[in-house]
Design an enzyme around this catalytic site. Structure first.
Site, short mmCIF file in Angstrom:
data_model
loop_
_atom_site.label_atom_id
_atom_site.label_comp_id
_atom_site.label_asym_id
_atom_site.label_seq_id
_atom_site.Cartn_x
_atom_site.Cartn_y
_atom_site.Cartn_z
N ILE A 62 0.58 -14.55 44.08
CA ILE A 62 1.89 -14.38 44.72
C ILE A 62 2.03 -12.99 45.30
O ILE A 62 2.46 -12.80 46.43
CB ILE A 62 3.03 -14.62 43.71
CG1 ILE A 62 2.99 -16.05 43.17
CG2 ILE A 62 4.39 -14.33 44.34
CD1 ILE A 62 4.02 -16.33 42.09
N ALA A 63 1.67 -11.99 44.51
CA ALA A 63 1.84 -10.60 44.95
C ALA A 63 0.93 -9.72 44.14
O ALA A 63 0.42 -10.10 43.08
CB ALA A 63 3.30 -10.15 44.79
N GLY A 65 0.45 -5.30 43.15
CA GLY A 65 1.03 -3.97 43.23
C GLY A 65 0.07 -2.94 42.71
O GLY A 65 -1.14 -3.16 42.61
N GLY A 66 0.63 -1.79 42.34
CA GLY A 66 -0.20 -0.67 41.93
C GLY A 66 -0.87 -0.85 40.59
O GLY A 66 -1.86 -0.18 40.29
N MET A 67 -0.34 -1.75 39.75
CA MET A 67 -0.93 -1.85 38.41
C MET A 67 -1.27 -3.28 38.01
O MET A 67 -1.73 -3.52 36.90
CB MET A 67 0.02 -1.26 37.38
CG MET A 67 1.34 -2.00 37.26
SD MET A 67 2.36 -1.29 35.97
CE MET A 67 3.82 -2.33 36.09
N GLY A 68 -1.05 -4.24 38.87
CA GLY A 68 -1.38 -5.59 38.48
C GLY A 68 -1.11 -6.58 39.58
O GLY A 68 -0.77 -6.22 40.70
N VAL A 70 0.55 -10.66 40.41
CA VAL A 70 1.44 -11.72 39.96
C VAL A 70 0.91 -13.03 40.52
O VAL A 70 0.70 -13.15 41.73
CB VAL A 70 2.89 -11.48 40.41
CG1 VAL A 70 3.79 -12.59 39.89
CG2 VAL A 70 3.39 -10.13 39.92
N LYS A 86 2.20 -12.20 35.29
CA LYS A 86 1.80 -10.86 35.73
C LYS A 86 0.66 -10.38 34.85
O LYS A 86 0.77 -10.36 33.61
CB LYS A 86 2.96 -9.88 35.67
CG LYS A 86 2.62 -8.53 36.31
CD LYS A 86 3.88 -7.73 36.61
CE LYS A 86 3.56 -6.48 37.41
NZ LYS A 86 4.75 -5.73 37.83
N ASP A 179 13.06 0.92 42.49
CA ASP A 179 12.33 0.35 43.62
C ASP A 179 13.10 -0.82 44.22
O ASP A 179 12.56 -1.90 44.46
CB ASP A 179 10.94 -0.11 43.17
CG ASP A 179 9.98 -0.31 44.35
OD1 ASP A 179 10.24 0.26 45.43
OD2 ASP A 179 8.98 -1.03 44.19
#
Length: 765
Positions: A62-63, A65-68, A70, A86, A179
């Site tokens: 799905i998405a 980011g900086g640390m994982g 989803v 996640k 954020d």
């Protein structure tokens, strides 16, 4: 504020370090060796897909980011349930990021609110990789939701009020999100906002950590971050208020407060921290500016004040000012003069529909009759003997205006909550019947009011009723005075626009040509351009591109003469003309038009604008078709960058930019990168477009080409054939996209060694 909330003791840090050692190992979730590069992990070969984590089966990304990352996952034990899972990125060695992951899990556990995605479960894989499970929110980013559903200003402000309520709950539970941006605020099909991604949220702490500037820069989203986030200062709830102000700015004006495209992080920081903010009313489309001037400008500027102490003290206060604005009450951000307060007081004691139509009646009648009186008064200066007569006529004009206003107020009086339970539709229908019967002695005013009421019906999607009213308005005007005049030409043109929206192209063309001819006879050069544009748009959509092309050439000449060579209207015409030429295969003729349009758009709108991205995308595709790969890639990459910045990761335009760039990368041999882009593009298009849409088929055709390039011919064949069939049915055999899809089928069979099958697709069936 502790860097890792609740993880300060040495024992816990040791556990995290051991965990990170596990995460950096070269194994998949199922224990198999991982051989692909870090870049390849986000391509279709992502080995997390299809794996089972606890009771959950991972389906798609799905998405990230900086640390994982989803993933969409499905629970497969006692019951089935779609969830968002996640998972921390394997290979993460930053102890702060691991701490953030655990902290986000804890924060979500304590935030139980219908406007926040709930945490459902959590744990670790058998390799020790931490994960947690949230409810899967099926929605779209708030900015795209507002634009796609064409929400009006009131609806957008009401939606921001709901978001403020969720943020207020978060703050009351001592959590700062840090954020807030459209991608982290999804709106469901029911119109309910859901706040996501507390990955960099902080718990309120009286002892903020010093010296975190560099770390903060890496975590923030530049377009929505507050000045204190950029400066690395202590972050409070005021930072979230600032981000809400940026969101409000974007939703009401359609643009970001600052143009950040092409700037480095330090340049962005300097710009944001300077605080030189242009009010949203100054940058909004012309027709929206007056609605934003005053209250909305003041609310946005207070929420985004450079000094945190000068912003709203809470999200609830921001929501309250929005409520007061909608209720026509003085706002905290700008109480206004006594005249403004009086005007608001009068307005809020009338049903909005009554006031709107009464004011409309006054405006129409007063304008028409007062203009007549003024003209007579001017003549009276040359012939004073007629002055008394002119004054009498002016008084009569005002009396007639008052009568019309009284009629309208009487018609719509049932809209008063104390006068009965009639619906808005019933009130409108009753008003329509009365207007069709009355004001026979004033046909011009009657025609104008019927046309205005037709616009109200049109805005309510009651198109057939709108058509009847606008046709009645035109009939009355023609019977009263069939001679050429502006009011009659505008009525004819507006009826044509409604017929065009209804898909009655022959009837719309008749009206457009009638209005155009009248404007031409009246010598109104500006409206002649408008009439030609309406007609050209209709011709292009009704299968007559050559006629549309000729009209667009004329429009371009007219606009350059009237507005100058650098006007935005000229740029729009250049873009439309280039699109028509490209569709006709005239690539070399389309290219210079696009370059001219790009120059004007960048000069007038700045490099960070969706219109700029559209031209860049078209130019990149033309250069690609001409085999000019390096230049094409430069334009396509820039178009994608602008769209991601302005529209977000999951927007259809962003998906199309990914698809266009992937097509180029496939031909350049960068199959790995092309595969990643196509995976993301297809995920977005399939979630946003209806099944069978040609844009999905176009992307699937490219995906089939990717599979063929990888040597996966058996997988590629049904994908390529299905995409080609869909495109041929939707757009015809001669369309550019259909031709490209056919050539990809031909290339598959050639590479597969099936020459007989390849021959069948060499030139089409």
């Amino acid at each position: 504020m502790a860097t890792i909330s609740g993880l300060g003791d040495a024992k816990r840090r040791t556990e995290l370090q051991l965990l990170m050692t596990t995460l950096s190992g070269e194994t998949t979730l199922d224990g198999e060796p991982r051989r692909e590069s870090a870049h390849a992990r986000s391509t279709p070969a992502d080995q997390n897909l299809g794996c089972r984590i606890g009771p959950y089966r991972v389906e798609r990304l799905i998405a990230r980011g900086g640390m994982g990352r989803v993933y969409l996952a499905t629970r497969e034990d006692d019951y089935e349930q779609q969830v968002a899972l996640k998972l921390i990125d394997r290979g993460t060695r930053n102890i702060d990021l691991v701490g953030q992951f655990f902290r986000e899990r804890q924060i979500l556990a304590q935030l139980q609110h219908p406007g926040i995605a709930r945490i459902l479960d959590g744990g670790s894989t058998h390799q020790g990789m931490p994960y947690f499970v949230m409810e899967y929110v099926e929605g779209e980013p708030v900015d795209r939701f507002c634009d796609r559903h064409q929400l009006d200003l009131r609806e957008r402000l009401e939606l921001v009020q709901q978001i403020c309520a969720v943020v207020q709950f978060s703050h009351q539970n001592l959590v700062i999100h840090q954020d807030l941006k459209p991608g982290n605020i999804l709106v469901t099909a029911e119109g309910e906002p859901k706040l996501l991604d507390f990955g960099i949220a902080e718990l309120l702490d009286p002892e903020p950590e010093a010296g975190g500037s560099e770390r903060v820069e890496r975590r923030l989203t530049p377009s929505y971050a507050s000045p204190e986030q950029f400066r690395g200062e202590a972050v409070t709830t005021a930072s979230d208020i600032y981000s809400l102000g940026v969101l409000l700015y974007r939703l009401v004006s359609g643009l970001q407060p600052y143009r950040l495209q092409g700037l480095g992080i330090r340049q962005v920081r300097d710009l944001v921290c300077a605080g030189e903010l242009e009010p949203p009313s100054r940058v909004a489309p012309f027709e929206a500016r007056r609605r934003l001037e005053g209250d909305i400008d003041a609310i946005v500027q207070k929420a985004m004040h450079l000094q945190p102490a000068r912003r709203y003290a809470s999200a609830a206060q921001l929501a309250e000012d929005l409520r007061r604005h909608l209720a026509d009450l003085p706002i905290e951000a700008d109480p206004g003069s006594w005249r403004q307060r009086l005007r608001k007081s009068v307005r809020r004691n009338r049903l909005g529909l009554v006031v709107l139509l009464v004011i409309l009646g006054f405006a129409i009648t007063t304008t028409v009759f007062w203009r007549q009186a003024v003209q007579r008064g001017q003549l009276a200066e040359a012939a004073r003997s007629r002055a008394e007569s002119a004054q009498v006529e002016a008084q009569n004009a005002l009396l007639r205006a008052e009568r019309v206003a009284g009629l309208l107020e009487d018609i719509f009086h049932s809209g008063d909550p104390d006068a009965g339970a009639l619906s808005v539709r019933e009130v409108l229908d009753r008003g329509r019947q009365r207007l069709l019967r009355e004001l026979e002695e004033d046909p011009e005013i009657r025609a104008q009011l019927l046309a205005s009421l037709g616009t109200v019906y049109n805005n309510l999607s009651l198109y057939q009723e709108a058509r009847k009213l606008k046709e009645a308005s035109l009939r009355i005007r023609l019977e009263h005075d069939p001679t050429d005049r502006q009011e009659l030409a505008a009525t004819i043109n507006n009826l044509g626009r409604l017929l065009y929206d209804l898909g009655d192209y022959p009837a719309a063309e008749e009206q457009f040509r009638g209005a155009l001819a009248m404007w031409d006879r009246l010598g109104d050069a500006r409206r002649v351009v408008l009439g030609k544009r309406n007609l050209a748009t209709l011709l292009a959509h009704s299968g007559r591109p050559e006629e549309a092309l000729q009209l667009h050439r004329e429009i371009l000449e007219d606009q350059r003469r009237l507005f100058g060579a650098r006007d935005l209207e000229v740029a729009n015409s250049l873009y439309s003309l280039a699109a028509l030429r490209r569709n006709l295969g005239m690539l070399s003729e389309a290219e210079p038009l696009l370059r001219q349009a790009l120059e004007i758009f960048e000069e007038s709108l700045g490099p960070e604008h969706t219109r700029v991205a559209a031209v860049l995308s078209s130019l990149g595709r033309i250069l690609h078709a001409q085999g000019r790969y390096p230049e094409a890639r430069q334009h396509l990459e820039r178009a994608l960058e602008v769209r991601l910045q302005l529209l977000g990761e999951d927007h259809v335009h962003s998906a199309n930019s990914r698809k266009n760039l992937a097509a180029l990368l496939l031909e350049e041999g960068e199959t790995e990168s092309a595969g990643e882009l196509l995976t993301q593009a297809l995920a977005t298009l399939r979630s946003k477009k209806p099944a069978g849409d040609w844009t999905i088929a176009d992307a699937e055709s490219l995906w089939g080409s990717f599979l063929a390039t990888e040597g996966r011919y058996t997988e590629a064949e049904p994908v390529l054939l299905g995409a080609y069939q869909t495109l041929r049915d939707a757009k015809g055999e001669q369309d550019i996209a259909t031709g490209n899809a056919r050539r990809r089928v031909h290339a598959l069979y050639q590479a597969w060694g099936k020459s007989q099958r390849a021959a069948a697709f060499a030139q089409g069936p």
